[in-house]
Structure formats: structure tokens, C-alpha cells
Enzyme design. Structure first.
Site, mmCIF file in Angstrom:
data_model
loop_
_atom_site.group_PDB
_atom_site.id
_atom_site.type_symbol
_atom_site.label_atom_id
_atom_site.label_comp_id
_atom_site.label_asym_id
_atom_site.label_seq_id
_atom_site.Cartn_x
_atom_site.Cartn_y
_atom_site.Cartn_z
ATOM 1 N N HIS A 51 0.189 2.660 4.250
ATOM 2 C CA HIS A 51 0.448 3.427 5.466
ATOM 3 C C HIS A 51 1.749 2.953 6.143
ATOM 4 O O HIS A 51 2.656 3.757 6.389
ATOM 5 C CB HIS A 51 -0.741 3.279 6.424
ATOM 6 C CG HIS A 51 -0.579 4.028 7.708
ATOM 7 N ND1 HIS A 51 -1.138 5.258 7.919
ATOM 8 C CD2 HIS A 51 0.101 3.739 8.848
ATOM 9 C CE1 HIS A 51 -0.822 5.689 9.122
ATOM 10 N NE2 HIS A 51 -0.066 4.780 9.719
ATOM 11 N N GLU A 52 1.825 1.660 6.404
ATOM 12 C CA GLU A 52 3.017 1.150 7.109
ATOM 13 C C GLU A 52 4.252 1.258 6.215
ATOM 14 O O GLU A 52 5.354 1.506 6.703
ATOM 15 C CB GLU A 52 2.796 -0.296 7.571
ATOM 16 C CG GLU A 52 1.607 -0.489 8.517
ATOM 17 C CD GLU A 52 1.611 0.406 9.760
ATOM 18 O OE1 GLU A 52 2.696 0.867 10.170
ATOM 19 O OE2 GLU A 52 0.524 0.674 10.311
ATOM 20 N N GLU A 108 4.205 10.014 11.368
ATOM 21 C CA GLU A 108 2.850 9.789 10.872
ATOM 22 C C GLU A 108 2.581 10.609 9.607
ATOM 23 O O GLU A 108 1.778 10.207 8.762
ATOM 24 C CB GLU A 108 1.838 10.118 11.974
ATOM 25 C CG GLU A 108 0.428 9.643 11.699
ATOM 26 C CD GLU A 108 0.260 8.122 11.692
ATOM 27 O OE1 GLU A 108 1.199 7.398 12.093
ATOM 28 O OE2 GLU A 108 -0.810 7.658 11.277
HETATM 29 ZN ZN ZN Z 1 0.955 5.244 11.487
#
Ligand code: ZN
Length: 509
Positions: A269-270, A299
Site C-alpha cells: 500500500h505505502e 489513494e
Molecule cells: Zn493510503
């Protein structure tokens, strides 16, 4: 019109780069605070952050900047609002007008109170005592209401908050999208949870040493495209990604040796956020063409790599044998189907960051509703924990046993980030649309991903999203990249398809 627009543009860019330099100092202070700062250093750090935030605000609201922007807006350089120069003038003018409304006192108070707020939140969460955080939350809310009213809005304070993270988004429009998603998800989640009942995370709950998790995570992050010569991975309580310069992107994660997904999907995710930051144009660093479009778009990048790629069968066709070699005692002899079933399990749970792809968005809708009530003063902070618990019962059919796993679970409110949560769902919707558009561009994505080859997707993202910076608004970027408006159907189709594959076809695996 300025006599020499090119000169004035040079001045504008120099001012933008100066602000970016100070902004990166602020980011460094905050990165350090969330990764390594000792407890004793916190009070002085709050003063440092307030001071630098004040300096940054002064640079961003300098009257000379306003004059420069006013002249350039009348020049031929502003004619095409999506060109590098035109977008720079248009976006910086919008930001300037917004920043100029906020007094320096409010900026500094918010900076100080949110550092102290995060410290109070961390202590309250550790001790499971909401009362330790509530007075700080009241102060932060009072400042956020003042900020919203100072910025101006058409009756909904939340609109003024949204504008900070997702320019152009409104409560009215978002309510429509989120409501449609909520109505589709609640019955679907109940059905999916039923199908998953009785299944346990047998493989995922085995022992995975922290050092092996780190090595495996770093290898996967590098393979999808995160450049470790221009970034690094550290440990934190609440994972995040931040950029400290054009060639310095920091990602963080946390490890649980008894639950594999926490760190691994956190790293993917990061790294997804980081890949976007590293894909921005460094020659325009600190200016709109070299900045991200919106937090929702940000995002979408993290969610794309974490879920659409990272939880897919093709991804694990390549990575599962590697994981088996890295974690022999946990995964030797395990079947890929069983592993896929576990990482794609749908189960209502209390903690947003650990939620599966389907229930995740219900956590967001819930916060979206509570935040509006808090800002409008129709919900008091005294009643907040009870309101929180009631919504969990209504949306997910479960009630938190305590405030640490309930209202105190997220850092956002202590950091003053009201209006931020909806960007997560915007990201989920956009990620699903991007994956759909990529597949439609004649790419054999499954074959690529099962070979461990993500360069096709990375190049597509660089071209369609990253290098476009802030030259287009988020909705315009979505239309150009995916061919249509943002809507829930691609995400719902993705969830239905994956669920059918993970469960209906492999019952008993
Ligand atoms: Zn995020």
C-alpha cells in the site's frame, strides 16, 4: 498584463520551490516525530512544527505572490489551463486565494494543537481511556470549525474541509456515491461473510519472523516499482508515506509476527503511494505539474497495488513460491488456493486498516457521517463513543469491546484531518476503474503479473496519471484515464468476480 510574462513565471516558480523547500522541512519534522522521536522531545517538536508551519504560511500568502499571480493570469501563458504553465498559474492562484483567507495565528495554533493532539491520542489509545483525548479533540474541533467558517462554504462546513484534500468534491455529490455503495455493500457483505463463516486464517496466523517479513516486503515493493535508491522503509505505529525531497520518499509499516497481512499489504500500500510520488516530474518538483492530483487519486495508486494487484491470483502465482522459500515453517506444503482464500476473506471487523476490500468502505461511510455531525456541532465529543458503537452495530453488525478498538483507532482526528476519510473510498473506486481500463487497453495483465512483470502497468500509470501532476482536476483525470466518471460499479464488479473465484469455485480448499 506583465511586460515580461516569462520573467514573472520564473519568479512564480522560484516562489513555489521556496515553499516546497520549507514544506519538506515540515515533512521531515513530522516523519521523525512518527518514527523515532523520544517521548521527551514531543513538546519542543510541537513548537518547531508550529514555527515552520508559520513560515510556510507566510511564503504562501506573501502579497507579492498574489500580485505575480494576478498579472500572470492575464498573460498568454495562462491561456491553456491544462498546459504546464497554465496549470501552474491556475492552481497556484486557487491555493493562494484559499491560504490568504486563513490568519497566521490559526495556522500556528492548528499546527501546535494537532501535534499535542496526536500525542494525547496515542496515550489515550494505549491506556484505552477516551477521556484523556476528549479535551484535545474539543480544541481541535473548535479550530477546524473556525477554519471552515473562515474559508467559507455554502452551508456545509464539511465542503470546506473536503476542498483541502479533494478539490471540487462536495458533500452532496459524495453522499450520492457513498450511499449507493453502502446500499449495495451491506447485503453483499452479509452474504459473503456467511460464505466465509467457519474459515480461519490458518496459514496467515502462523509465525513469520519480522526480519523475513521485511526482506520479503522490500523485495516485492522493489519489484512493483518502488525505487529504494530514492526512498526507504521504516517502522511506525500508524503506517504512512511522505516525501522529503524530489529524490527522497519515505514509507513506513508495522510488523505482526503472528499475522502476515499486516506488514506485507501495508508495505504494498505505502509503496503504491511512493511509486506515485517517485513518478512525479522532478523538473517540476514543488509546482503543480510535479504534484499529485488529489488525495483520492493518491489513494487509488496505493489501493491498486495493494488490492487489485497484490491480492490477485496472478500476483501470487509468481510470489507464492518465493514466500514458501522465505517462510518454510509457515508455508511449506500449503496450497496457493488456500492462501488466496485467506487473503481475500470477507469478514466484518472492527479495525479499518485491517478490513477486507469489501467491508473497508463501510468503515469510511461511517466516519463520513460522524465527522459531519461533529463539525456541525450536532454531535458532542461526549456522545461520540456511543454514536460510533451504534454505527458499527448498524453497518457491520458488531460492537467494539472498548474505545481503543473503536473510536480511538485512527490518528486522523487528532491530526485535524477532518474530511480526509472519503478520499480512501474515492481511491478504491478509482483503483478498480484504472484496473479495468488497463485490461481494456489490450494488455494481457494476468500473464504479465503471473511472471512478476509489472512494468506494463507502471508505464501506463506513469503516462496516464503520474506525469500529469495537478494539470487536470481529479474528476477530469479520471475521465481521461478511464474513459468515464467515477462510479461504484467497477469496484462492485471486481469484488463479485474475485469473491466468486476465491470461494464458490474452491469450496473446501
Ligand atoms: Zn493510503
Amino acid at each position: 498584463m506583465p511586460r515580461d510574462p516569462e520573467n514573472r513565471l520564473g519568479e512564480l516558480l522560484a516562489r513555489a520551490r521556496d515553499a516546497a523547500l520549507v514544506d519538506a522541512l515540515l515533512a521531515l519534522l513530522q516523519w521523525d516525530e512518527r518514527t523515532t522521536l523520544p517521548i521527551g522531545g514531543r513538546a519542543y517538536r510541537a513548537e518547531q512544527v508550529a514555527r515552520v508551519a508559520g513560515q510556510l504560511h507566510a511564503i504562501r500568502t506573501d502579497p507579492g505572490l498574489g500580485d505575480c499571480l494576478g498579472e500572470l493570469a492575464e498573460s498568454p501563458l495562462a491561456a491553456d489551463p491544462h498546459s504546464d504553465e497554465g496549470a501552474t498559474i491556475r492552481v497556484m492562484r486557487r491555493d493562494f486565494e484559499r491560504n490568504a483567507k486563513i490568519p497566521a495565528r490559526l495556522v500556528e495554533e492548528l499546527a501546535r494543537e494537532t501535534v499535542l493532539g496526536q500525542q494525547a491520542w496515542a496515550e489515550a489509545r494505549n491506556r484505552n481511556e477516551y477521556a484523556l483525548f476528549r479535551p484535545r479533540l474539543d480544541r481541535i474541533l473548535a479550530l477546524k470549525r473556525e477554519q471552515a467558517d473562515t474559508l467559507g462554504h455554502g452551508g456545509a462546513r464539511y465542503d470546506a474541509m473536503l476542498e483541502e484534500y479533494e478539490p471540487g468534491a462536495t458533500v452532496r455529490e459524495l453522499t450520492g456515491v457513498l450511499e449507493g455503495l453502502r446500499l449495495a455493500l451491506i447485503p453483499w457483505v452479509a452474504e459473503a461473510a456467511d460464505a466465509c463463516r467457519g474459515r480461519e486464517a490458518r496459514l496467515l496466523g502462523r509465525f513469520y519472523s519480522r526480519s523475513d517479513q521485511e526482506a520479503f516486503g522490500v523485495e516485492a515493493a522493489a519489484r512493483i516499482g518502488f525505487d529504494f535508491s530514492r526512498g526507504r522503509l521504516d517502522v511506525t505505529d500508524h503506517p504512512f508515506c511522505t516525501t522529503l525531497g524530489p529524490h527522497d520518499c519515505r514509507i513506513t509499516t508495522r510488523y505482526d509476527e503472528r499475522f502476515f497481512p499486516t506488514a506485507f499489504f501495508g508495505i504494498l500500500h505505502e509503496a503504491g503511494h511512493g511509486i506515485y510520488e517517485q513518478g512525479l516530474r522532478t523538473d517540476w518538483y514543488g509546482t503543480p505539474p510535479g504534484s499529485f492530483a488529489s488525495l483520492g487519486v493518491h489513494e487509488s495508486q496505493s489501493r491498486l497495488w495493494e488490492n487489485l494487484v497484490g491480492r490477485s491470483r496472478p500476483f501470487w502465482e509468481h510470489h507464492f513460491p518465493i514466500a514458501q522459500r522465505r517462510f518454510p515453517s509457515a508455508l511449506e506444503g500449503a496450497r496457493l488456493d488456500a492462501f488466496l482464500g485467506e487473503i481475500n476473506m470477507v469478514r466484518p471487523s472492527l479495525i479499518r486498516v485491517e478490513a477486507d476490500e469489501a467491508t473497508y468502505n463501510l468503515h469510511i461511510v461511517l466516519r463520513f457521517e460522524l465527522e459531519q455531525a461533529l463539525l456541525d456541532d450536532t454531535l458532542s465529543t461526549t456522545d461520540l463513543p456511543a454514536a460510533w458503537n451504534a454505527k458499527y452495530a448498524e453497518f457491520l453488525g458488531i460492537t467494539p469491546p472498548d474505545d481503543a478498538s473503536g473510536v480511538l483507532q485512527d490518528v486522523h482526528w487528532s491530526a485535524g484531518l477532518f474530511g480526509y476519510f472519503p478520499t480512501y473510498t474515492i481511491g478504491n473506486l478509482l483503483a478498480a476503474q484504472i484496473a479495468e481500463a488497463y485490461r481494456a487497453s489490450d494488455r494481457a495483465s494476468d500473464a504479465e503479473w503471473s511472471r512478476g512483470d509489472y512494468t506494463g502497468l507502471l508505464e501506463w500509470l506513469r503516462r496516464e496519471i503520474h506525469t500529469r501532476g495537478r494539470c487536470f482536476s481529479a474528476p477530469e483525470l479520471c475521465r481521461r484515464a478511464t474513459g468515464r466518471e467515477l462510479a461504484p460499479d467497477a469496484l462492485l464488479a471486481h469484488l463479485r468476480g474475485k469473491f466468486a473465484q476465491a470461494y464458490h469455485g474452491h469450496v473446501g480448499s
